[in-house]
Design a protein around this motif. Structure first.
Motif, PDB file in Angstrom:
ATOM      1  N   SER A   1       8.644   1.488  -4.992  1.00 36.23           N
ATOM      2  CA  SER A   1       8.616   2.051  -3.424  1.00 36.23           C
ATOM      3  C   SER A   1       7.382   2.407  -2.890  1.00 36.23           C
ATOM      4  O   SER A   1       6.572   2.915  -3.997  1.00 36.23           O
ATOM      5  N   ASN A   2       7.133   2.373  -1.650  1.00 37.90           N
ATOM      6  CA  ASN A   2       5.721   2.739  -1.179  1.00 37.90           C
ATOM      7  C   ASN A   2       5.626   3.784  -0.215  1.00 37.90           C
ATOM      8  O   ASN A   2       4.822   3.654   0.733  1.00 37.90           O
ATOM      9  N   ALA A   3       6.430   4.914  -0.626  1.00 39.94           N
ATOM     10  CA  ALA A   3       5.853   6.021   0.330  1.00 39.94           C
ATOM     11  C   ALA A   3       6.187   7.173  -0.319  1.00 39.94           C
ATOM     12  O   ALA A   3       7.426   7.306  -1.400  1.00 39.94           O
ATOM     13  N   GLY A   4       5.297   8.357  -0.562  1.00 46.01           N
ATOM     14  CA  GLY A   4       5.607   9.642  -0.957  1.00 46.01           C
ATOM     15  C   GLY A   4       5.753  10.804  -0.198  1.00 46.01           C
ATOM     16  O   GLY A   4       5.210  10.950   1.139  1.00 46.01           O
ATOM     17  N   PRO A   5       6.579  11.678  -0.374  1.00 46.71           N
ATOM     18  CA  PRO A   5       7.445  11.728  -1.935  1.00 46.71           C
ATOM     19  C   PRO A   5       8.648  11.067  -1.831  1.00 46.71           C
ATOM     20  O   PRO A   5       9.119  11.003  -2.802  1.00 46.71           O
ATOM     21  N   ASP A   6       8.987  10.447  -0.760  1.00 43.75           N
ATOM     22  CA  ASP A   6      10.447  10.195  -0.650  1.00 43.75           C
ATOM     23  C   ASP A   6      10.531   8.934  -1.292  1.00 43.75           C
ATOM     24  O   ASP A   6      11.875   8.607  -1.888  1.00 43.75           O
ATOM     25  N   GLY A   7       9.690   8.278  -2.179  1.00 45.91           N
ATOM     26  CA  GLY A   7       9.789   7.034  -3.069  1.00 45.91           C
ATOM     27  C   GLY A   7      10.574   7.404  -4.299  1.00 45.91           C
ATOM     28  O   GLY A   7      11.029   6.711  -4.959  1.00 45.91           O
ATOM     29  N   ILE A   8      10.398   8.501  -4.707  1.00 43.05           N
ATOM     30  CA  ILE A   8      10.945   9.221  -6.007  1.00 43.05           C
ATOM     31  C   ILE A   8      12.301   9.280  -5.677  1.00 43.05           C
ATOM     32  O   ILE A   8      13.150   8.901  -6.786  1.00 43.05           O
TER      33      ILE A   8
ATOM     34  N   VAL B   1       0.718  -1.149  -0.014  1.00 39.25           N
ATOM     35  CA  VAL B   1      -0.133  -0.042  -0.026  1.00 39.25           C
ATOM     36  C   VAL B   1       0.836   1.292   0.005  1.00 39.25           C
ATOM     37  O   VAL B   1       1.953   1.289   0.263  1.00 39.25           O
ATOM     38  N   GLY B   2       0.354   2.334  -0.466  1.00 41.66           N
ATOM     39  CA  GLY B   2       1.021   3.671  -0.469  1.00 41.66           C
ATOM     40  C   GLY B   2       1.015   4.044   0.684  1.00 41.66           C
ATOM     41  O   GLY B   2       0.218   4.084   1.788  1.00 41.66           O
ATOM     42  N   HIS B   3       1.943   5.302   1.067  1.00 41.70           N
ATOM     43  CA  HIS B   3       2.058   5.962   2.460  1.00 41.70           C
ATOM     44  C   HIS B   3       2.495   7.389   1.980  1.00 41.70           C
ATOM     45  O   HIS B   3       3.104   7.699   1.049  1.00 41.70           O
TER      46      HIS B   3
ATOM     47  N   ASN C   1      -0.977   6.217  -5.659  1.00 38.71           N
ATOM     48  CA  ASN C   1      -1.264   7.134  -4.291  1.00 38.71           C
ATOM     49  C   ASN C   1      -0.314   6.924  -3.273  1.00 38.71           C
ATOM     50  O   ASN C   1      -0.329   5.866  -2.462  1.00 38.71           O
ATOM     51  N   GLY C   2       0.864   7.420  -3.208  1.00 41.11           N
ATOM     52  CA  GLY C   2       1.820   6.970  -2.451  1.00 41.11           C
ATOM     53  C   GLY C   2       2.664   5.675  -2.816  1.00 41.11           C
ATOM     54  O   GLY C   2       3.516   5.235  -1.869  1.00 41.11           O
ATOM     55  N   GLN C   3       2.574   5.435  -3.859  1.00 46.82           N
ATOM     56  CA  GLN C   3       3.622   4.333  -4.504  1.00 46.82           C
ATOM     57  C   GLN C   3       4.158   4.734  -5.814  1.00 46.82           C
ATOM     58  O   GLN C   3       3.573   5.553  -6.648  1.00 46.82           O
ATOM     59  N   PHE C   4       5.422   4.377  -6.229  1.00 47.37           N
ATOM     60  CA  PHE C   4       6.266   5.059  -7.016  1.00 47.37           C
ATOM     61  C   PHE C   4       6.955   3.936  -7.893  1.00 47.37           C
ATOM     62  O   PHE C   4       7.380   3.025  -6.905  1.00 47.37           O
ATOM     63  N   ALA C   5       7.313   4.079  -9.012  1.00 45.88           N
ATOM     64  CA  ALA C   5       7.892   2.898  -9.865  1.00 45.88           C
ATOM     65  C   ALA C   5       8.853   3.563 -10.902  1.00 45.88           C
ATOM     66  O   ALA C   5       8.692   4.834 -11.464  1.00 45.88           O
TER      67      ALA C   5
END
Length: 461
Positions: free
Chosen positions: A322-329, A201-203, A302-306
Motif C-alpha cells: 500500500s502507498n499511504a501513511g499511516p493508513d497503509g498499515i 510513490v508513498g503518500h 517513506n509512505g509505503q508499507f508492505a
C-alpha cells in the motif's frame, strides 16, 4: 473460498482507509490470484497493476538473509562465526561486543545493536563501507545474544558481509544469489532501474486529511540490505512460493536446500507480547495464529508499507502492498486477516486490554528513547496514550526530509504479570509490546515492534 471475493474486499478496504494505490496477492489451493486497485500517485496517477513496483522496506531483510544462507551452504560463511572474521574493520562503541557479535546475531536481531545510525554515505559502491564506519558511534542496548531488539544497523552490517565475501556490491551480489536464480524480474534496488518501469510513490496524510506525495522516494543506498528493494506483488508471490517450497526455483533449478529453508523458519530466540511474532527464526517473525504457525515480515518506507505472510503447513501466502501513511498499515493488516479467515478459516484478532489502573499507569508514565526515536507515555483521563517521534535533534540536523510523525495512540495493559500492552486505536491498532523492569522492579524500558526504548525520565513519585 471464491477468488472473486478478493478484489471486492480490497477495493472496499482501500476506500475505507483512503489509500490511493494497493497491490494484493494470494497463493492458495495451488492457485495465484491478484487484486490491484487505485493509482501510483495522486500527482501523476497511473493504474496500479500486478507489475507495479512498490518499496518493500524491511521485507528486504528476508532477501539479505536468504543470500547469506546461500553463502553458508557454499561454505563461504559460517552463521556462528564472529562478524569480524568477514568485516575485520568493524569498530563499535563496545569493543567486546564488536568482537563477539556473530552473523546469526545479526540475522535474528540479538546483536545488542541499537536500531541504527542515520547517515547518508552516498550512492557509490562504498556506501555500505561508509555506513559500517559510522557504526562506531552506535551505543549498544545489551550484550550479544542476551535478547532480541530489532536493528536496521545489524542488517546493513550483514549486507557488508555479503560484499566482503563475494567481492561484489551488495545489490549485484543479491541479484546473482537470489533475484536472477528465482526469476524475480521485477525486483530492483537502483532508482535508475525502477524509474523506467511503473512504480508507486508513498503518500503522507496531512492534518487536514489531504494526501501529498512523500519525499524522498527512498533514503540512502546504505540502507538497502535492511530495507531498499522495490518489487511487484507478482514477484512477491513468487518469492513466497519459493519459501514455501523445497528450495527449487520454478524453473526446477536448485537454489537452496529444503533444510536451509526450514532452518530459516525454526525459532532461534523467543519474543514477548506476540507482536510482531512469538519468536524469530532467521529473518522471519514466527507466530502461532489460531493453531497454525505463520512466518512473516512487514516493511515500511517513506509512505509505503508492505506485509508478507506465509503458512507453510497450508501452502498459503498473502502479500499486501500500500502507498499511504499511516493508513497503509491497518489496510495491510485488514487484508492479511481477511485472507487468513477467508481462505484458511484462521481467526487473527487483537487481545482485550484490562481496565485502566491508576497505580500501574503511574509506574510506566514517562519518557523513553533509543538512538533514533522517542517514546512518551501519558495518561488521558482514564486511559493511557503513547507517542513515538523521530528524535528532534535528528530531525533538525538531517539533510533529507524524514517521514512525518503520527498522532498519539491509545493503548491498554494486558492481563498477566508480563507488563505487556496492546495499542487500541489509530493506525497501529493491534501492535503489541511490553515494559521491562530492573532487578528492583522499576520500569526501565519499553519495547514496540521489536525495538527497545530505554527510560530517560523517572516515574512520578
Amino acid at each position: 473460498m471464491s477468488h472473486e471475493a478478493l478484489p471486492e474486499f480490497v477495493e472496499a478496504t482501500a476506500a475505507k482507509f483512503g489509500v490511493p494505490g494497493v497491490s494484493v496477492g494470494v497463493w492458495a489451493d495451488g492457485r495465484e490470484v491478484h487484486a490491484c486497485h487505485g493509482v501510483t500517485s495522486v500527482d501523476d496517477p497511473l493504474p496500479v497493476d500486478r507489475d507495479t513496483l512498490h518499496l518493500l522496506g524491511s521485507v528486504t531483510k528476508t532477501y539479505t538473509a536468504t543470500a547469506l544462507m546461500r553463502l553458508a551452504e557454499r561454505g563461504r560463511i559460517e552463521l556462528d562465526a564472529p562478524v569480524r572474521r568477514y568485516v575485520p574493520e568493524l569498530v563499535l562503541a563496545d569493543e567486546e561486543a564488536a568482537s563477539r557479535i556473530t552473523v546469526l546475531n545479526l540475522l535474528n536481531h540479538t546483536s545488542g545493536l541499537d536500531w541504527g545510525v542515520i547517515a547518508d554515505t552516498g550512492e557509490g559502491d562504498d556506501a555500505l563501507a561508509g555506513y559500517v564506519a559510522e557504526m562506531a558511534r552506535l551505543e549498544p542496548i545489551g550484550r550479544p545474544g542476551d535478547r532480541a531488539s530489532y536493528s536496521q544497523a545489524g542488517y546493513n552490517l550483514a549486507g557488508r558481509i555479503i560484499e566482503k565475501v563475494t567481492g561484489l556490491p551488495y545489490e549485484r551480489a543479491v541479484a546473482s544469489l537470489v533475484l536472477k536464480p528465482l526469476g524475480l524480474s521485477r525486483s530492483f534496488f537502483a532508482p535508475s532501474d525502477v524509474m523506467t518501469r511503473r512504480f508507486a510513490v508513498g503518500h503522507d496524510r496531512g492534518e487536514d486529511g489531504t494526501l501529498s506525495v512523500a519525499r524522498p522516494w527512498r533514503h540512502w543506498r546504505a540502507d538497502n540490505p535492511g530495507g531498499g528493494i522495490a518489487s511487484s506483488v507478482a514477484d512477491q508471490i513468487r518469492w513466497a512460493r519459493f519459501h514455501l517450497g523445497d528450495g527449487r526455483a520454478q524453473s526446477g533449478d536448485r537454489v537452496l536446500s529444503a533444510g536451509s529453508l526450514r532452518r530459516m523458519r525454526e525459532p532461534t530466540v523467543a519474543l514477548r507480547a506476540g507482536s510482531p511474532g512469538d519468536a524469530l527464526g532467521i529473518a522471519w517473525f514466527l507466530r502461532d495464529v489460531d493453531g497454525v504457525t505463520t512466518a512473516g515480515h512487514g516493511g515500511s518506507a517513506n509512505g509505503q508499507f508492505a506485509e508478507l505472510l506465509i503458512v507453510p503447513e497450508r501452502d498459503f501466502a498473502v502479500v499486501s502492498l500500500s502507498n499511504a501513511g499511516p493508513d497503509g498499515i491497518p489496510f495491510n493488516q485488514a487484508v492479511v486477516r481477511w485472507a487468513l479467515q477467508s481462505y484458511l478459516g484462521v481467526d487473527d484478532h487483537d487481545p482485550e486490554p484490562l481496565p485502566y489502573d491508576d497505580a500501574r499507569a503511574r509506574e510506566i508514565v514517562g519518557d523513553y528513547e533509543n538512538d533514533a526515536m522517542t517514546f512518551t507515555v501519558t495518561t488521558e483521563g482514564t486511559g493511557l496514550r503513547l507517542e513515538v517521534l523521530i528524535r528532534p535533534e535528528i530531525r533538525a540536523t538531517a539533510n533529507v526530509e524524514l517521514p512525518a510523525d503520527h498522532a498519539p495512540f491509545d493503548f491498554g495493559l494486558l492481563p498477566g504479570d508480563g507488563d505487556e500492552y496492546v495499542i487500541t486505536g489509530g493506525a497501529f491498532r493491534g501492535q503489541r509490546g511490553f515494559f521491562t523492569r530492573d532487578a528492583g522492579g522499576a520500569v526501565v524500558g519499553v519495547d514496540l515492534a521489536g525495538r527497545l526504548f530505554n527510560r530517560v525520565s523517572p516515574a512520578p513519585a
